[in-house]
Design a protein around this motif. Sequence first.
Motif, short mmCIF file in Angstrom:
data_model
loop_
_atom_site.label_atom_id
_atom_site.label_comp_id
_atom_site.label_asym_id
_atom_site.label_seq_id
_atom_site.Cartn_x
_atom_site.Cartn_y
_atom_site.Cartn_z
N ARG A 34 0.83 -1.21 0.00
CA ARG A 34 0.00 0.00 0.00
C ARG A 34 0.87 1.26 0.00
O ARG A 34 0.50 2.26 -0.60
N TYR A 35 2.02 1.18 0.67
CA TYR A 35 2.94 2.32 0.66
C TYR A 35 3.58 2.48 -0.72
O TYR A 35 3.76 3.60 -1.20
N VAL A 36 3.94 1.36 -1.33
CA VAL A 36 4.56 1.42 -2.66
C VAL A 36 3.59 2.00 -3.67
O VAL A 36 3.95 2.85 -4.49
N ALA A 37 2.33 1.57 -3.61
CA ALA A 37 1.33 2.09 -4.56
C ALA A 37 1.14 3.59 -4.36
O ALA A 37 1.08 4.35 -5.35
N ARG A 38 1.03 4.04 -3.10
CA ARG A 38 0.87 5.48 -2.85
C ARG A 38 2.08 6.25 -3.36
O ARG A 38 1.96 7.33 -3.95
N LEU A 39 3.27 5.71 -3.11
CA LEU A 39 4.50 6.34 -3.55
C LEU A 39 4.51 6.50 -5.07
O LEU A 39 4.80 7.59 -5.60
N LEU A 40 4.18 5.44 -5.78
CA LEU A 40 4.25 5.47 -7.24
C LEU A 40 3.18 6.38 -7.84
O LEU A 40 3.45 7.12 -8.79
N ASP A 161 1.73 -7.67 -10.51
CA ASP A 161 1.60 -7.04 -11.83
C ASP A 161 1.18 -5.58 -11.73
O ASP A 161 1.65 -4.73 -12.50
N GLN A 162 0.27 -5.29 -10.81
CA GLN A 162 -0.24 -3.92 -10.67
C GLN A 162 0.89 -2.95 -10.31
O GLN A 162 0.99 -1.85 -10.87
N ILE A 163 1.73 -3.35 -9.39
CA ILE A 163 2.85 -2.49 -8.99
C ILE A 163 3.82 -2.32 -10.15
O ILE A 163 4.35 -1.21 -10.38
N PHE A 164 4.06 -3.38 -10.92
CA PHE A 164 4.94 -3.24 -12.08
C PHE A 164 4.39 -2.23 -13.07
O PHE A 164 5.14 -1.39 -13.60
N GLU A 165 3.09 -2.26 -13.33
CA GLU A 165 2.50 -1.30 -14.27
C GLU A 165 2.64 0.13 -13.74
O GLU A 165 2.86 1.06 -14.52
N LEU A 166 2.52 0.31 -12.43
CA LEU A 166 2.70 1.65 -11.86
C LEU A 166 4.16 2.12 -12.02
O LEU A 166 4.40 3.30 -12.30
N PHE A 167 5.10 1.21 -11.85
CA PHE A 167 6.50 1.57 -12.09
C PHE A 167 6.68 2.05 -13.53
O PHE A 167 7.35 3.06 -13.78
N LEU A 168 6.10 1.31 -14.49
CA LEU A 168 6.24 1.70 -15.89
C LEU A 168 5.67 3.09 -16.15
O LEU A 168 6.23 3.87 -16.93
#
Length: 334
Positions: A34-40, A161-168
């Motif tokens: 949840r922190y990674v998603a908010r960060l991205l 997968d969701q976090i990878f797409e946010l990184f992209l």
Amino acid sequence: MELETSQFEPGKLPREFVLAAMDHFKDQKLIHKRYVARLLLSCRKYYESISSLTEINIPTDPPEHDPTTEPRVTVCGDTHGQYYDVLNIFEMNGHPSATNPYLFNGDFVDRGSFSVEVILTYLLWKLHDPACIYLSRGNHETKNMNKIYGFEGEVKTKYDDQIFELFLEVFSYLPLAAVIGKSVFVAHGGISTNEKVMLDDIRKIKRGIEPPETSLMSDLLWSDPQPFPGKSPSKRGVGFAFGPDITEHFLERNGLSLLVRSHEVKEDGYLIEHGGKTITIFSAPNYCDTMGNKGAFIHFDKTLKPNFTQFTSVPHPDVKPMAYSAGMGGLFGL
């Protein structure tokens, strides 16, 4: 340490959280999704709002951790998922702050198997204080490279997968170049062989996309210097190699003094070419645990003359480079 959503905004993320996260990563632990998603999400919004060309000024005050030194900006080249070597850079040179700013010149991820930790550390510092760290896109901050050279597999193993797409999405909005002190041009690959390109052309590049095969964006991410005049097809199969005459003309017509780029491993961590007008800086020592090269970074103070620091690799946990890659690929081609 629990944080509110509102704290994941530029300038609001506590330094204590960043340092705690870095210690977590050092112990091979992750921060919560949840922190990674908010960060991205916050970083995507931030990068979408700024220029493709970053303007960086030399600080007026010396680094807080070392007040005896001249105010400076530190430029690092490829770090390629070598998290423990990044920690060593911070140990040697101090943590990022407004008085100790860093520019990391692309290729934060792939190859090394701690790429998640590297890029999350950089982005956490960015939200802590946007003036403490600057990031420019490299050719490995792209979907095709991530699929082959490990970052996609690493993110999907450590998160999903969701976090990878946010990184992209974040990668697609990263700036493409920087100018330090109105004099030093910094881009991951180098410059275009088009003799008409001006800094304003770089400012106007549309982002939010994967790099087109032939474009000014691709030139900035993929090009390499060559020792003889003119241009040649790149040995990488993407873009061109540019000679000293092209470097000199680019710098002259844009009122610049020096080109700094990365993108290539160098035995000493850096190489000066083109009559002193082009510097390659590479900050991943013993690249892929096999090359035996030194890493290096550059200080620029108010004189805007490069001052190099070399360093060697440090031990890391027993996870081999390319551990998450879809295919080994060549170590040197891309």
